[in-house]
Design a protein around this motif. Structure first.
Motif, PDB file in Angstrom:
ATOM      1  N   ILE A 385      -6.483  -3.472   2.235  1.00 25.31           N
ATOM      2  CA  ILE A 385      -5.992  -2.092   2.188  1.00 25.31           C
ATOM      3  C   ILE A 385      -4.924  -1.953   3.267  1.00 25.31           C
ATOM      4  CG2 ILE A 385      -7.895  -1.333   3.670  1.00 25.31           C
ATOM      5  CD1 ILE A 385      -7.638   1.428   2.352  1.00 25.31           C
ATOM      6  N   SER A 386      -3.805  -1.321   2.928  1.00 23.46           N
ATOM      7  CA  SER A 386      -2.729  -1.167   3.907  1.00 23.46           C
ATOM      8  C   SER A 386      -2.089   0.208   3.781  1.00 23.46           C
ATOM      9  CB  SER A 386      -1.667  -2.251   3.729  1.00 23.46           C
ATOM     10  OG  SER A 386      -0.938  -2.051   2.538  1.00 23.46           O
ATOM     11  N   VAL A 387      -1.609   0.708   4.901  1.00 24.34           N
ATOM     12  CA  VAL A 387      -0.855   1.961   4.941  1.00 24.34           C
ATOM     13  C   VAL A 387       0.417   1.701   5.735  1.00 24.34           C
ATOM     14  CG1 VAL A 387      -2.847   3.496   4.719  1.00 24.34           C
ATOM     15  CG2 VAL A 387      -2.121   2.732   6.989  1.00 24.34           C
ATOM     16  N   SER A 388       1.480   2.416   5.381  1.00 28.86           N
ATOM     17  CA  SER A 388       2.741   2.255   6.107  1.00 28.86           C
ATOM     18  C   SER A 388       3.493   3.571   6.128  1.00 28.86           C
ATOM     19  CB  SER A 388       3.618   1.178   5.456  1.00 28.86           C
ATOM     20  OG  SER A 388       4.118   1.601   4.203  1.00 28.86           O
ATOM     21  N   THR A 389       4.342   3.705   7.117  1.00 30.17           N
ATOM     22  CA  THR A 389       5.244   4.843   7.201  1.00 30.17           C
ATOM     23  C   THR A 389       6.563   4.334   7.755  1.00 30.17           C
ATOM     24  OG1 THR A 389       5.576   7.072   8.126  1.00 30.17           O
ATOM     25  CG2 THR A 389       4.442   5.472   9.518  1.00 30.17           C
TER      26      THR A 389
END
Length: 412
Positions: A385-389
């Motif tokens: 699972i990954s999140v980015s901004t």
């Protein structure tokens, strides 16, 4: 009906490719009693959500699929045939989403024959193979990557196109239709990670010093293998491992990439336009921590295009443009949960000035922060699972190009 026809064509190409490969396998098995075969499969199922300003050419999320989405993202079949100890045939069949949209893009990114010397110090590869530049290209399968998304150098498309050269605001502002498609520019390095030609490798000092050099069909940003005119390039990487916890790479890539189009007759010689990359990659390990990444300087020699008149700008021969791309991954593997990890990435693209210090940069600087968590459920299943901004200078995209991606990978 149209989707059925498209899928039918895809599966027909898959069937034909499999037939040719297995025919080759069947014939070769009778020629060499020592022939051995190895086949591996990999499937990615992905759940994704993107911010309202997402776009495949900026953060790998298609602008029409920013809402919560689930489906198969990629299917792989990787094959290897060993003819004794010195000859190896490698192939990879890939079915994936076409630019993040429909699941219908079938390609054979890898198809090569490899020769190794008896002491395995020298090798020669001919065909389509992994681009030897840097350390990230060799992580072609998703199980080899800590993150789901690619670094900016491999995914963010800048204001340079292989058909019209440099144009400010290409894609999001300047909608230039050439040969039936809108120009969105190119990434510094082709996200597919493969190239075509011949590669020589030399284990100068096994496990310590390795050198690869390849003569290929174009610069590292070129997506098509065979173009008109036929492009050329040379790519090289020297890998050094001074100690067991430190691996260092030094790479260079130079080549032509411009292609013929409806506007290219305005130019005298398309092979005048080049891309050069100089890169450093590194990996350091300390206990449960690992630090890795790449730094590269990218230099372009390209014409400038006038989007209003559909003419190349005259009066100046070419634009000499450059950018710096760098990312750092910090990975931690908790000792309490074997097979798990958490990793943070800071990723940056910094574009140079157009002419002098008083001019604006030729594209907008980008800064991205990403966090990923992974867990090997067993030897055949990996969950991530990954999140980015990301922030883009001179754009009002703050907080609207965020991504959330969850991938379950099954492999054998």
């Amino acid at each position: 009906m149209r989707l059925q026809i498209q899928l039918s064509n895809v599966f027909k190409r898959v069937k034909n490719s499999l037939f040719l490969i297995f025919l080759f396998v069947g014939v070769s098995s009778h020629l060499n009693a020592q022939t051995t075969f190895k086949i591996n499969g990999l499937a990615d199922v992905e759940i994704s959500k993107g911010g309202s300003s997402s776009h495949y050419y900026y953060n790998e999320i298609d602008q029409n699929h920013t809402d919560l989405r689930i489906g198969i993202a990629q299917l792989n079949l990787v094959g290897q045939i060993n003819f004794g100890k010195q000859w190896i045939f490698n192939t990879r069949l890939l079915l994936e989403r076409d630019k993040g949209q429909k699941f219908e893009n079938f390609v054979i990114p890898q198809l090569n024959i490899q020769w190794l010397s008896k002491d395995r110090k020298v090798g020669l590869t001919i065909g389509s193979f992994t681009n030897p530049f840097g350390s990230f290209n060799k992580k072609q399968l998703s199980i080899d990557r800590n993150f789901i998304g690619l670094p900016l150098a491999y995914s963010f498309h800048n204001n340079i196109s292989d058909k019209i050269g440099f144009l400010e605001g290409m894609g999001d502002i300047e909608k230039i239709n050439i040969d039936g498609s809108i120009q969105w520019g190119t990434s510094n390095i082709y996200y597919g990670g493969y190239t075509t030609g011949a590669m020589f490798s030399w284990n100068i000092k096994p496990s310590k010093v390795n050198w690869k050099v390849a003569l290929v069909s174009g610069a590292s940003n070129l997506q098509k293998r065979f173009t008109s005119p036929l492009n050329f390039g040379v790519i090289s990487r020297l890998k050094i491992q001074p100690t067991y916890f430190w691996e260092q790479g030094i790479s260079i890539s130079h080549g032509t990439f411009f292609q013929e189009s409806e506007v290219s007759p305005q130019l005298t010689d398309l092979k005048d336009f080049t891309q050069t990359i100089i890169g450093l990659d590194y990996k350091l390990g300390f206990g449960f921590f690992e630090f890795s990444g790449e730094v590269m300087g990218v230099f372009y020699k390209v014409p400038e295009f006038n989007g209003e008149d559909y003419l190349f700008v005259t009066g100046s021969d070419t634009r000499n443009l450059n950018n710096i791309a760098a990312y750092l991954d910090i990975k931690y593997e908790p000792p309490v949960l074997q097979g798990s990890y958490i990793v943070y990435r800071i990723d940056h693209l910094d574009f140079g000035k157009l002419d002098d210090d008083n001019d604006p940069t030729w594209d907008n600087k980008v800064l991205r922060h990403s966090i990923a968590i992974g867990y090997h459920i067993n030897q055949h299943i990996l969950a991530r699972i990954s999140v980015s901004t990301q922030q883009v200078d001179n754009k009002n995209w703050d907080k609207t190009q965020r991504t959330l991606r969850v991938v379950l990978t099954a492999h054998y």
